[in-house]
Design a protein around this motif. Structure first.
Motif, PDB file in Angstrom:
ATOM      1  N   GLY A 136       0.840  -1.183   0.000  1.00 44.56           N
ATOM      2  CA  GLY A 136       0.000   0.000   0.000  1.00 44.56           C
ATOM      3  C   GLY A 136       0.874   1.231   0.000  1.00 44.56           C
ATOM      4  O   GLY A 136       1.824   1.324   0.780  1.00 44.56           O
ATOM      5  N   TYR A 137       0.613   2.163  -0.871  1.00 45.72           N
ATOM      6  CA  TYR A 137       1.396   3.401  -0.950  1.00 45.72           C
ATOM      7  C   TYR A 137       0.398   4.551  -0.926  1.00 45.72           C
ATOM      8  O   TYR A 137      -0.462   4.667  -1.800  1.00 45.72           O
ATOM      9  CB  TYR A 137       2.215   3.435  -2.242  1.00 45.72           C
ATOM     10  CG  TYR A 137       3.177   4.596  -2.342  1.00 45.72           C
ATOM     11  CD1 TYR A 137       4.525   4.422  -2.049  1.00 45.72           C
ATOM     12  CD2 TYR A 137       2.740   5.853  -2.732  1.00 45.72           C
ATOM     13  CE1 TYR A 137       5.412   5.483  -2.136  1.00 45.72           C
ATOM     14  CE2 TYR A 137       3.612   6.915  -2.819  1.00 45.72           C
ATOM     15  CZ  TYR A 137       4.949   6.729  -2.516  1.00 45.72           C
ATOM     16  OH  TYR A 137       5.812   7.783  -2.602  1.00 45.72           O
ATOM     17  N   PHE A 138       0.491   5.375   0.128  1.00 43.34           N
ATOM     18  CA  PHE A 138      -0.510   6.416   0.322  1.00 43.34           C
ATOM     19  C   PHE A 138       0.177   7.771   0.429  1.00 43.34           C
ATOM     20  O   PHE A 138       1.131   7.924   1.204  1.00 43.34           O
ATOM     21  CB  PHE A 138      -1.338   6.152   1.583  1.00 43.34           C
ATOM     22  CG  PHE A 138      -1.966   4.787   1.615  1.00 43.34           C
ATOM     23  CD1 PHE A 138      -3.164   4.561   0.986  1.00 43.34           C
ATOM     24  CD2 PHE A 138      -1.342   3.731   2.265  1.00 43.34           C
ATOM     25  CE1 PHE A 138      -3.749   3.306   1.002  1.00 43.34           C
ATOM     26  CE2 PHE A 138      -1.911   2.466   2.282  1.00 43.34           C
ATOM     27  CZ  PHE A 138      -3.121   2.254   1.649  1.00 43.34           C
ATOM     28  N   TYR A 163       5.491  12.492  -5.080  1.00 44.24           N
ATOM     29  CA  TYR A 163       4.846  11.490  -5.934  1.00 44.24           C
ATOM     30  C   TYR A 163       4.968  11.931  -7.384  1.00 44.24           C
ATOM     31  O   TYR A 163       5.224  13.092  -7.698  1.00 44.24           O
ATOM     32  CB  TYR A 163       3.374  11.302  -5.552  1.00 44.24           C
ATOM     33  CG  TYR A 163       2.503  12.524  -5.768  1.00 44.24           C
ATOM     34  CD1 TYR A 163       1.729  12.647  -6.915  1.00 44.24           C
ATOM     35  CD2 TYR A 163       2.471  13.551  -4.823  1.00 44.24           C
ATOM     36  CE1 TYR A 163       0.936  13.771  -7.119  1.00 44.24           C
ATOM     37  CE2 TYR A 163       1.692  14.669  -5.018  1.00 44.24           C
ATOM     38  CZ  TYR A 163       0.919  14.778  -6.164  1.00 44.24           C
ATOM     39  OH  TYR A 163       0.139  15.880  -6.375  1.00 44.24           O
ATOM     40  N   TYR A 179      -7.129   4.079  10.087  1.00 43.94           N
ATOM     41  CA  TYR A 179      -7.385   2.652  10.173  1.00 43.94           C
ATOM     42  C   TYR A 179      -7.885   2.334  11.564  1.00 43.94           C
ATOM     43  O   TYR A 179      -7.653   3.068  12.520  1.00 43.94           O
ATOM     44  CB  TYR A 179      -6.133   1.831   9.847  1.00 43.94           C
ATOM     45  CG  TYR A 179      -5.050   1.888  10.896  1.00 43.94           C
ATOM     46  CD1 TYR A 179      -4.975   0.922  11.900  1.00 43.94           C
ATOM     47  CD2 TYR A 179      -4.106   2.906  10.877  1.00 43.94           C
ATOM     48  CE1 TYR A 179      -3.984   0.976  12.860  1.00 43.94           C
ATOM     49  CE2 TYR A 179      -3.112   2.967  11.840  1.00 43.94           C
ATOM     50  CZ  TYR A 179      -3.061   2.004  12.829  1.00 43.94           C
ATOM     51  OH  TYR A 179      -2.086   2.065  13.789  1.00 43.94           O
ATOM     52  N   ASN A 205      -3.112  11.395   4.560  1.00 42.34           N
ATOM     53  CA  ASN A 205      -3.382  10.739   5.834  1.00 42.34           C
ATOM     54  C   ASN A 205      -3.972   9.354   5.620  1.00 42.34           C
ATOM     55  O   ASN A 205      -4.657   9.101   4.630  1.00 42.34           O
ATOM     56  CB  ASN A 205      -4.335  11.584   6.680  1.00 42.34           C
ATOM     57  CG  ASN A 205      -3.728  12.935   7.033  1.00 42.34           C
ATOM     58  OD1 ASN A 205      -2.512  13.042   7.190  1.00 42.34           O
ATOM     59  ND2 ASN A 205      -4.569  13.946   7.164  1.00 42.34           N
ATOM     60  N   VAL A 206      -3.706   8.486   6.572  1.00 48.18           N
ATOM     61  CA  VAL A 206      -4.248   7.133   6.550  1.00 48.18           C
ATOM     62  C   VAL A 206      -4.997   6.908   7.864  1.00 48.18           C
ATOM     63  O   VAL A 206      -4.441   7.091   8.944  1.00 48.18           O
ATOM     64  CB  VAL A 206      -3.142   6.078   6.381  1.00 48.18           C
ATOM     65  CG1 VAL A 206      -3.741   4.679   6.430  1.00 48.18           C
ATOM     66  CG2 VAL A 206      -2.391   6.295   5.084  1.00 48.18           C
TER      67      VAL A 206
END
Length: 597
Positions: free
Chosen positions: A457-459, A506, A465, A462-463
């Motif tokens: 997973g490449y984000f 990115y 979970y 913000n993540v």
């Protein structure tokens, strides 16, 4: 002038016992129809009969006619006695008929009845009934010329063949064009038809009467050489067709039926549109007002055999091989594909692009700049059985695969999503929801192996979970012993802690637009280049720098590339547990010195 057999002044009809058919009814129709046709009480055709003609007390009536009739005779109670064709025995005073007698002599029969009327000449048993021969010395372009001057329903020539039995083959009219010719000076043919009327009329009309198998017109080309069984040609101005088929019966059939049973290549039906005289398709199918699958404008059925589809469309120009268009209905679909329960093929639809150098195999686009009145979806893939579907086999709503023969690409994506919508409540690049009573549910499952750097997973951003992030089961780990707790404390103390704003780097897709011609004009299709961009993900965050951690804990560092630049990443999990190890060492050291911690 020779004499002739005088006919009875009245027609007499009798029943099966030979008694006069008193009160009988005689109907007269146009042949092969239910349309009534007039008869008269006098030879000059001035006083009409009733239709039906009612027979008198002696079963008689005066009946004069014109042309051929379908005569239906019934008794007074309406019971059918016969339904027969009545031949035309009339002729003009100028008619001449020549025939060859069995002894080879030529005889000529002239009409003796004056204007109207005629003689029935019985020439049965003769090898050839009528002959007319002319040579080039004759100025007229024809050997026989028949003229019927009338304003009523009648024929200039009426030929009738009365024959029964399985061996009674032949034709009422047989025409043969023999000899040679040249296309430079004109063409020939066995039969030529022409009409000069200004109103509706047909040059040639074929009609198969009564019931039974047979054709209204039958044309065949049996000998070798180029040519057609049927050739239709339409020239001049005004609407019209080269060949027009019309089907009006209630039984099953086709307006036009083509069949190919030869051993060479060819089509059951071949339609070709040439030159640029105006717009128009090679084939136009039009179905009006009938519902059901059997009433389609075009239906193609491939009954048996392999290697050939029911429909093959081949475009050799810039236009599409197939274009489907629907309008005037809220539920109609431009294309609908259905494989029924009898099909065991693993695939219902296949779209293939053999030219793999560039291009798009399937393009789904929703066009039209208008206010939305409902959800707009470019593509829907659904597995939705109408009843409970059980089994252990995998079920996938949408499967995407890039084969292993693809190599050397700057980027290969199993699925790529670009959402450029704006001013909305929310937007998702990809949204996955699993809501079912299963043993394990995965909202999103990623597995990256085999590369120099692998990101499941490449984000960028913000993540969020909830629940377990990383499994920590001993059975999934190889233990190398405990850490050096004192060294962990030294490493923690050696690395400064900073306050900073953090960005993520990115590679962004840069559209390079190209034009592809579309039904509504030019469709702009993007291809993509790449450039590095940065996105602000945190403001006044505190933490270490990867370059500092690299000096004390190089194993915590991972290098990843964004474009041509290599960036460093720290394992936050390893750094967290190093801090825990340093805290453990510090607490144990203080306790050993008598400090109550």
């Amino acid at each position: 002038m020779s004499g002739f057999l005088v006919q009875n002044g009245k027609q007499s009809f009798s029943d099966a016992n030979g008694r006069p058919l008193v009160g009988g009814k005689v109907y007269f129709f146009f042949p092969g129809t239910q349309v009534l046709k007039d008869t008269w009480q006098d030879i000059n055709n001035t006083v009409l009969n009733t239709n039906p003609v009612i027979l008198d007390a002696r079963g008689e009536a005066s009946i004069y006619g014109n042309g051929t009739y379908r005569q239906v005779l019934r008794d007074a109670a309406g019971n059918l006695i016969w339904d027969q064709l009545v031949p035309d025995l009339s002729a003009t005073s100028a008619d001449k008929v020549s025939y060859i007698a069995p002894d080879g002599t030529i005889h000529t029969v002239q009409d003796m009845s004056g204007s109207g009327g005629g003689d029935l000449v019985n020439m049965g048993g003769m090898t050839q009934t009528v002959m007319s021969a002319t040579g080039d010395e004759t100025a007229t372009p024809y050997s026989a010329h028949f003229i019927r001057t009338t304003n009523k329903n009648s024929d200039a020539i009426f030929a009738e063949r009365i024959a029964t039995g399985a061996t009674s083959t032949g034709y009422a009219v047989h025409a043969l064009d023999s000899g040679t010719g040249s296309p430079d000076v004109g063409t020939g043919g066995a039969i030529g038809g022409a009409t000069s009327r200004l109103t509706y009329a047909d040059a040639i009309v074929g009609n198969r009467r009564l019931t039974g198998e047979g054709n209204g017109g039958s044309f065949s080309r049996l000998e070798s050489g180029a040519g057609h069984g049927v050739y239709g040609f339409r020239a001049g101005s005004g609407a019209g067709d080269g060949v027009y088929g019309y089907m009006a019966q209630t039984a099953q059939g086709h307006a036009v039926h083509g069949r190919h049973e030869g051993s060479m290549s060819g089509a059951g039906g071949f339609f070709e549109r040439l030159n640029g005289a105006g717009q128009g398709p090679a084939v136009l199918a039009h179905a009006i007002g009938v519902n059901g699958a059997e009433s389609a404008s075009v239906m193609a059925i491939k009954v048996a055999g392999d290697g050939a589809p029911a429909i093959l469309a081949d475009a050799r120009g810039s236009d599409p091989a197939i274009r489907a268009f629907t309008a005037a209905s809220a539920t109609a679909k431009a294309v609908e594909s259905l494989s029924d329960v009898t099909s065991t093929a693993p695939t219902s639809n296949t779209f293939e692009r053999d030219y793999g150098a560039q291009g798009i195999c399937v393009l789904h686009r929703v066009n039209g700049a208008t206010a939305r009145t409902g959800a707009v979806i470019a593509t829907v893939s659904t597995v939705a059985p109408t009843a409970n579907s059980t089994g252990a086999s995998n079920v996938t709503g949408h499967a995407l695969t890039i084969g292993s023969n693809v190599s050397g690409s700057a980027e290969a994506s199993g699925a790529s999503y670009d959402v450029l919508a704006k001013n909305g409540a929310s937007a998702f690049g990809a949204k996955a929801v699993v809501n079912g009573a299963n043993t394990v549910n995965y909202g999103l499952y990623g597995n990256a192996v085999g590369g120099t750097t692998n990101w499941s997973g490449y984000f960028v951003g913000n993540v969020f979970y909830g629940g377990a992030l990383t499994p920590s089961d001993r059975r999934l780990k190889t233990i190398h012993g405990e850490v050096d707790y004192s060294l962990c404390l030294e490493n923690v103390l050696a690395n400064p802690i900073y306050c900073y704003d953090k960005e993520a780097a990115y590679m962004a897709d840069i559209p390079v637009w190209s034009e592809v011609e579309d039904r509504v004009g030019n469709l702009i299709v993007p291809t993509y280049g790449k450039e590095e961009r940065r996105h602000l993900v945190a403001i006044r965050e505190i933490g270490n720098l990867a370059q500092d951690i690299q000096k004390t804990n190089p194993d915590f560092i991972t290098t990843y590339a964004v474009g041509d630049t290599d960036y460093l990443s720290v394992s936050d999990r390893s750094e967290l547990f190093q801090l825990k190890a340093a805290f453990k060492y510090l607490v144990e050291t203080l306790r050993s010195k008598g400090v109550d911690v």
